[in-house]
Every structure is written in structure tokens, then in C-alpha cells.
Design a protein around this motif. Structure first.
Motif, PDB file in Angstrom:
ATOM      1  N   ARG A  39       0.848  -1.191   0.000  1.00  0.00           N
ATOM      2  CA  ARG A  39       0.000   0.000   0.000  1.00  0.00           C
ATOM      3  C   ARG A  39       0.875   1.228   0.000  1.00  0.00           C
ATOM      4  N   ARG A  47       1.049   5.369   0.910  1.00  0.00           N
ATOM      5  CA  ARG A  47       0.434   6.397   1.722  1.00  0.00           C
ATOM      6  C   ARG A  47       0.955   7.754   1.264  1.00  0.00           C
ATOM      7  N   SER A  57      -1.761  -1.815   8.284  1.00  0.00           N
ATOM      8  CA  SER A  57      -2.286  -1.393   6.986  1.00  0.00           C
ATOM      9  C   SER A  57      -3.011  -2.507   6.240  1.00  0.00           C
ATOM     10  N   ARG A 114      -5.344   3.640  10.031  1.00  0.00           N
ATOM     11  CA  ARG A 114      -5.378   2.218   9.702  1.00  0.00           C
ATOM     12  C   ARG A 114      -6.027   1.452  10.830  1.00  0.00           C
ATOM     13  N   TRP A 151      -2.839   9.261  -3.090  1.00  0.00           N
ATOM     14  CA  TRP A 151      -3.734   9.080  -1.953  1.00  0.00           C
ATOM     15  C   TRP A 151      -5.141   9.586  -2.253  1.00  0.00           C
ATOM     16  N   ASP A 209      -7.102   6.729  -2.866  1.00  0.00           N
ATOM     17  CA  ASP A 209      -7.081   5.683  -1.847  1.00  0.00           C
ATOM     18  C   ASP A 209      -8.349   5.813  -1.004  1.00  0.00           C
TER      19      ASP A 209
END
Lengths: 261, 110
Positions: A193, A195, A251, B33, B73, B76
Motif C-alpha cells: 500500500r 500512503r 495497513s 489504519r 492518496w 485511496d
């Protein structure tokens, strides 16, 4: 003092803070483990699942006070580190799905009800992360010029444009290289992932962050993954690569509210 | 390999450069998260959402990122909350969020 209520065991003047959920989390490692309020961390089980929780002060962790404390970066840091420490210790021993900061319940009975309600989603999340940890990789652009050497003042408009173009080209090259490193590492991981880059004010690092990524890696391959990062970094002298981990699988253990048993 | 604590494994694997986790690394994990379940203290979740927006601005240096052409992002789903309209992180969004927090506080105080 404890009393029996319709909802389950409640502890007077206490509210329940959830750290993580696992399957049958228990063991000697729990002894002496302290949470965000300095309280003893304990397991609460239902539906074959266990939540690691702590009974924290109802007043200090009540709506108003907690909100004010989380709004203060220093207090937020203390609470976040304490929350993380419990999760890290648990993840060292068993597969866990870490709970987001400030997940609070009225009593242990409510925690059990939550476990039952989301049992299927928790089991799926735990299957995903069992025997795996998360590694973090941040890539920075290596400084364009050394400290104490200010940019040369362009002599003309043409010189300025050339300087600007060269700088943009260098950035694009660095970005593309960072993307390559990510693709390379993602290929060896179970999942990856990205960020957003961290702000220098929070990271304390003035360099420009090009990549802020996390990778879910089998524990058996953790050492190889960690060794691969500096090897890749050597191939890209224009990048500064930073490795963190292993982390609990923050995550990759997502359970959405909508996901029900 | 048995994965131990953060620093433990680093030492075991002989990897340099592992310091105790920095605050930014921890915050982005514990706030953005992890398992999202609504607790009994509902307001905390709403407030964390707003707080997270603030922190996200602190974490993500938006202008720098844009300048570099980094915008992943924004696609996301984790970083665009379901609980509020997808606010593009930026000074304008921050002001709106701060106004919202202040408005609610005024209401709370009665």
C-alpha cells in the motif's frame, strides 16, 4: 468494584479501551502489560475471538476530556505510543487485527457483542495477516546540493530556465526511480500500500519524501525483504531509502463497519 | 525467522538505521489504519475523523506532493472517509473542518 449488569461485567468508573482483536490471545506475555491509562491489559473473549482491552478511567477517557487530549499533539503522542506498544507486544506473539485509536466500549459485555457481530470479518482479517508483518519503506530525494551551498543565482533568463528545467528533470527521474523501487518491493510482498508523503514537520526530516509505502511480508521472508532494501538503495544513489519494521499489520488488517458476520 | 519487536528484529537481521518508531509513522497507522469498528462512545469516532483530517494535513505535505506530481492518496478509499464528503486535503478543507469543530463545540457548550 464489579457488578453484574444486563450488558455484562462492568467496572465502576471505568470504560473499556480496545487495542486489538485476535483468536485466543492469551499467555504469560500479557502479565505486566500496561495500556494507555497505565491499566492492566486483559483479554475478553467471545465467538472464538479475543479482544485485548483495558479498563480506563471513565472521566479521563470520556468524550470531552479525550477529545481535548487527542487535540494536543503531545498528549496524542503519549496515547498513540501506549496504544501502539500494546499492539506491538501482542503482534510479536500472535496474529492480531489492531484497533484504530480511541475505540471505546461501555463494558466488557459490549466488547463481546462486538466480537460476535463482526466475527466473520475479524476471522478473514486474521487469516490475511497470520504469520505476516508489515514493513515500511520511505524514499527521499537525495539533497540536490550540499548544505551551506546556496543555489547559484542565474546570470540570465535563459540560465534561469535551464536551471529550472534541470531541476524538474532531476525530480522526474527521482520519482520514476522511486516508483521502480516500489514495484520491485511490491513484487516480493504479499500486499503493498502507498500512503501520502509525511510532512517534514511531523517526520522531522527536511528531505522531500517521494514514497511512503507499506508491505505485508511473510515472517519467513522478513529477513530477506529487509536485506533487499539496502541492496536496492545502493542501485539508486540519487535516492535515500529508509526501512522501518517489522510493524504489526496495521495497513492490512482492515475490517470495515459494514463487514458483518 | 521469528519476528520480534521492531528493534529486536532489526538487530537480529543486522540491519542498521532502525530507530524506535517515529511519531509520524505511528500516528498514520493508529489513526488511519486498523480495524474500524464503532465503539459505544460514538462521538470519539466523529472527532477522530476530524482530527485525522487535521493530522493528515500535517502528515501529507500537500503542496510539496502536488508540485512533485504525487497524488495517489486521492484515489485511496482509506484516505477519503465515507463519513464525510471527500474533502481534498488542502488549506480550504482544513479551514472548513476547523470551523465545523468550532461550531460543534459552541453547540456542545450550549
Amino acid at each position: 468494584m464489579r457488578s453484574r449488569t444486563a450488558g455484562g461485567w462492568i467496572v465502576a468508573d471505568r470504560t473499556v479501551w480496545v487495542y486489538a482483536v485476535g483468536a485466543g490471545l492469551d499467555g504469560a506475555w500479557l502479565d505486566g502489560l500496561r495500556g494507555v491509562d497505565g491499566e492492566a491489559v486483559r483479554p475478553v473473549s467471545a465467538a472464538g475471538l479475543t479482544a485485548l482491552v483495558g479498563a480506563v478511567d471513565q472521566e479521563a477517557f470520556g468524550v470531552e476530556q479525550l477529545r481535548a487530549r487527542l487535540d494536543d499533539l503531545d498528549q496524542l503522542a503519549t496515547i498513540a505510543r501506549a496504544h501502539h506498544r500494546v499492539i506491538r507486544v501482542a503482534a510479536d506473539h500472535q496474529a492480531v487485527a489492531p484497533a484504530r485509536l480511541a475505540t471505546l466500549y461501555a463494558d466488557f459485555g459490549r466488547v463481546r457483542a462486538m466480537l460476535v457481530e463482526h466475527a466473520a470479518a475479524f476471522r478473514a482479517a486474521l487469516r490475511r495477516v497470520a504469520g505476516r508483518h508489515e514493513w515500511g519503506v520511505k524514499i527521499f530525494a537525495a539533497p540536490e546540493r550540499g548544505p551551506g551551498r546556496p543555489a547559484e543565482r542565474p546570470a540570465s533568463g535563459t540560465a534561469y530556465l535551464r536551471q529550472r528545467r534541470d531541476s524538474l528533470t532531476a525530480r522526474e527521474t527521482a520519482l520514476a526511480a522511486a516508483g521502480q523501487v516500489h514495484a520491485d518491493l511490491a513484487g516480493t510482498a504479499v500486499a503493498a500500500r502507498q500512503r501520502p508523503p509525511q510532512d517534514p514537520n511531523l517526520s522531522g526530516d527536511r528531505r522531500r519524501m517521494l514514497l511512503n509505502a507499506t508491505y505485508l511480508v511473510d515472517d519467513a521472508g522478513g529477513e530477506a525483504f529487509a536485506a533487499r532494501v539496502p541492496a536496492i538503495a545502493r542501485e539508486h544513489p540519487d535516492l535515500a531509502v529508509e526501512l522501518t519494521g517489522p510493524w504489526p499489520p496495521y495497513s492490512f488488517a482492515a475490517v470495515e463497519e459494514g463487514e458483518r458476520a | 525467522m521469528t519476528v520480534q519487536s521492531q528493534t529486536g528484529t532489526a538487530a537480529a537481521a543486522g540491519i542498521g538505521g532502525h530507530e524506535p518508531a517515529n511519531l509520524g509513522d505511528i500516528l498514520e497507522r493508529v489513526l488511519d489504519r486498523g480495524v474500524v469498528i464503532v465503539g459505544d462512545i460514538r462521538i470519539s469516532l466523529l472527532d477522530i475523523e476530524l482530527l485525522t483530517v487535521k493530522l493528515r494535513l500535517l502528515i501529507a505535505s500537500v503542496d510539496t506532493a502536488r508540485e512533485l506530481g504525487i497524488d495517489w492518496w486521492q484515489h485511496d478509499p482509506w484516505l477519503t472517509s465515507q463519513a464525510r464528503p471527500a474533502v481534498e486535503p488542502g488549506p480550504a478543507g482544513y479551514d472548513e473542518d476547523r470551523r465545523a469543530i468550532e461550531d460543534r463545540r459552541r453547540v456542545d457548550r450550549g
